[in-house]
Design a protein around this motif. Sequence first.
Motif, mmCIF file in Angstrom:
data_model
loop_
_atom_site.group_PDB
_atom_site.id
_atom_site.type_symbol
_atom_site.label_atom_id
_atom_site.label_comp_id
_atom_site.label_asym_id
_atom_site.label_seq_id
_atom_site.Cartn_x
_atom_site.Cartn_y
_atom_site.Cartn_z
ATOM 1 N N GLN A 1 10.042 -0.502 -16.414
ATOM 2 C CA GLN A 1 10.041 0.856 -16.952
ATOM 3 C C GLN A 1 8.699 1.197 -17.586
ATOM 4 O O GLN A 1 7.961 0.310 -18.044
ATOM 5 N N PRO A 2 8.343 2.483 -17.658
ATOM 6 C CA PRO A 2 7.148 2.878 -18.411
ATOM 7 C C PRO A 2 7.275 2.446 -19.871
ATOM 8 O O PRO A 2 8.377 2.408 -20.423
ATOM 9 N N ILE A 3 6.169 2.142 -20.468
ATOM 10 C CA ILE A 3 6.175 1.740 -21.878
ATOM 11 C C ILE A 3 6.738 2.881 -22.728
ATOM 12 O O ILE A 3 6.316 4.034 -22.611
ATOM 13 N N GLY A 4 7.722 2.560 -23.540
ATOM 14 C CA GLY A 4 8.317 3.552 -24.427
ATOM 15 C C GLY A 4 9.376 4.430 -23.792
ATOM 16 O O GLY A 4 9.953 5.280 -24.472
ATOM 17 N N ASP B 1 0.827 -1.213 0.000
ATOM 18 C CA ASP B 1 0.000 0.000 0.000
ATOM 19 C C ASP B 1 0.859 1.260 0.000
ATOM 20 O O ASP B 1 0.435 2.311 -0.495
ATOM 21 N N ARG B 2 2.060 1.175 0.537
ATOM 22 C CA ARG B 2 2.951 2.332 0.594
ATOM 23 C C ARG B 2 3.927 2.368 -0.575
ATOM 24 O O ARG B 2 4.176 3.432 -1.168
ATOM 25 N N ALA B 3 4.490 1.226 -0.925
ATOM 26 C CA ALA B 3 5.570 1.204 -1.917
ATOM 27 C C ALA B 3 5.065 1.413 -3.339
ATOM 28 O O ALA B 3 5.708 2.111 -4.139
ATOM 29 N N ILE B 4 3.939 0.804 -3.693
ATOM 30 C CA ILE B 4 3.440 0.938 -5.069
ATOM 31 C C ILE B 4 3.087 2.395 -5.387
ATOM 32 O O ILE B 4 3.555 2.946 -6.403
ATOM 33 N N PRO B 5 2.289 3.083 -4.561
ATOM 34 C CA PRO B 5 2.013 4.500 -4.874
ATOM 35 C C PRO B 5 3.269 5.372 -4.880
ATOM 36 O O PRO B 5 3.373 6.301 -5.691
ATOM 37 N N PRO C 1 5.998 8.314 -12.939
ATOM 38 C CA PRO C 1 4.670 8.086 -13.519
ATOM 39 C C PRO C 1 4.745 7.129 -14.708
ATOM 40 O O PRO C 1 5.633 7.233 -15.554
ATOM 41 N N GLY C 2 3.829 6.197 -14.731
ATOM 42 C CA GLY C 2 3.786 5.225 -15.815
ATOM 43 C C GLY C 2 4.618 3.981 -15.583
ATOM 44 O O GLY C 2 4.573 3.037 -16.394
ATOM 45 N N CYS C 3 5.419 3.984 -14.512
ATOM 46 C CA CYS C 3 6.185 2.764 -14.229
ATOM 47 C C CYS C 3 5.227 1.627 -13.877
ATOM 48 O O CYS C 3 4.060 1.861 -13.533
ATOM 49 N N ARG C 4 5.731 0.410 -13.964
ATOM 50 C CA ARG C 4 4.863 -0.762 -13.789
ATOM 51 C C ARG C 4 5.398 -1.662 -12.670
ATOM 52 O O ARG C 4 6.236 -2.534 -12.918
ATOM 53 N N PRO C 5 4.921 -1.468 -11.450
ATOM 54 C CA PRO C 5 5.364 -2.318 -10.341
ATOM 55 C C PRO C 5 4.924 -3.770 -10.548
ATOM 56 O O PRO C 5 3.763 -4.038 -10.883
ATOM 57 N N VAL C 6 5.863 -4.680 -10.368
ATOM 58 C CA VAL C 6 5.596 -6.115 -10.465
ATOM 59 C C VAL C 6 6.025 -6.723 -9.135
ATOM 60 O O VAL C 6 7.193 -7.051 -8.931
ATOM 61 N N ALA C 7 5.084 -6.847 -8.238
ATOM 62 C CA ALA C 7 5.366 -7.347 -6.886
ATOM 63 C C ALA C 7 4.884 -8.783 -6.783
ATOM 64 O O ALA C 7 3.693 -9.052 -6.892
#
Length: 485
Positions: free
Chosen positions: A408-411, A376-380, A387-393
């Motif tokens: 990484q963010p797409i692109g 709840d804290r780390a992802i936000p 912005p746009g990064c993709r957390p995979v936990a």
Amino acid sequence: MTSKLSPPANEASSGLAPDVLDDFKALIGEQHCLTEPADIAPYCREWRNKFFGICPLVLRPGNTDEVSAIMTLAYARNVAIVPQGGNTGLVGGQITDQSNAQVIVSLERLKRIRSLDIEGNVAVVEAGVVLETVQKAAEEADRFFPLALGAQGSCQIGGNLSTNAGGTSVLAYGNARDMVLGLEVVLPDGRIMRGLRSLRKDNTGYDLKHLFIGAEGTLGIITAASLKLYPLPRDRQVALAGIETPRDALRIFNIARSRVGSMLTGFELMPRIGMEFAVRHLEGARDPLVEAHPWYCLLELSIGSDAINGRELMETMLEEAFDADLIRDAVLAENTRQMQDIWHIRHGLSEVQKEEGGSIKHDISVPTHAIPDFLDRAIPACLEAIPGCRPVAFGHLGDGNLHFNISQPIGADRDAFLNRWEEINAMVHAIVADLEGSISAEHGIGVLKRDLLPGVKDPVELELMHQIKTLLDPKGLMNPGKVLQ
């Protein structure tokens, strides 16, 4: 902290005198010595392409006595040695520096299973035996070796023990150190510590094997181990459940533990984005559920008695979770192939992230009850920072260990993204510290986290580590620059 080294632009001159190289070659035969840059290159590159080294010589000894001879010569000639197993490590602990003066000792030819004691439930194996080979040999003897990793088809026992590998069975069987009865170790000066005991009880002073398990090759070279085996489960049941939140997963875990106890041998958490990556990039992978879900939990039961109906037990447990409105959908594997397919997705999550560009990694642990709070804290925090990064936990919810990786963010520009590695690490690790967790749950310290260690380790513990290192390796020749500054 330097967490990434550039690949060498061209061949560098050796930092070792030709006669020293010749002396090493004479010990084990030139056919087992690699000197050509093209042959050496795979040993000097970490599989994620994060760490690169330069090395004048790779030695491939065939037995413990040859390892001892190598270390005796290295000690006499002040040559730094980097032990290496399957080169699957994730923190750079198995890679040389760029001085071209460190010699790699690969244990890949020490691949004998010396003995299998069925009655005593002990396997004595050499350091270069691939983990999957141990698993299969145990199964053929109607026994079970529980260490299980995504890299089990290439990682080697010596490396597993040197890093105290965790994996997906820690919940029931513990880390690698919990599966070891004895070790054979070559010390930095060439002496051999012959401690291959198979006793379950041996209270004769200091248990020295634990110095070398998790030491990442900085105190000596593990050449063989006595490993615990277990009865082969009579039945296994694997289920995958689609859920809404990690808090639901934690409640399901508590239901499972209270209903089946130690028969719960696996409980893994995966996000929807991880499932999408796996289906997109992992050969043979498909989503077992009809609809997409925000999170998934993978449950495994291992049943030791024919008197227990494992399928009925799993169904009852899942029904209780359904009734508590914790599960949206679930599938229960019907056969071994389906069990393997479900685990294939989980084991492939690290691999598939490479296909999505740069990934900033964290191998953290927190108390099990704190995993939802951490997420709840780390992802936000990561989404706000990039912005746009993709957390995979994903990872081992049952033992509190998550692989909190940020794709990484797409692109986005890969290098620009990875240049923020230390910034994001610091932010995530601060949350981990606040929750009284660890910045390295199972991958070790190596080079990647070496400079972070003083900030998270008790000062007295760290002082003792330095003293042990000085005692066993007074010349500082064993895997220098790893773990300790």
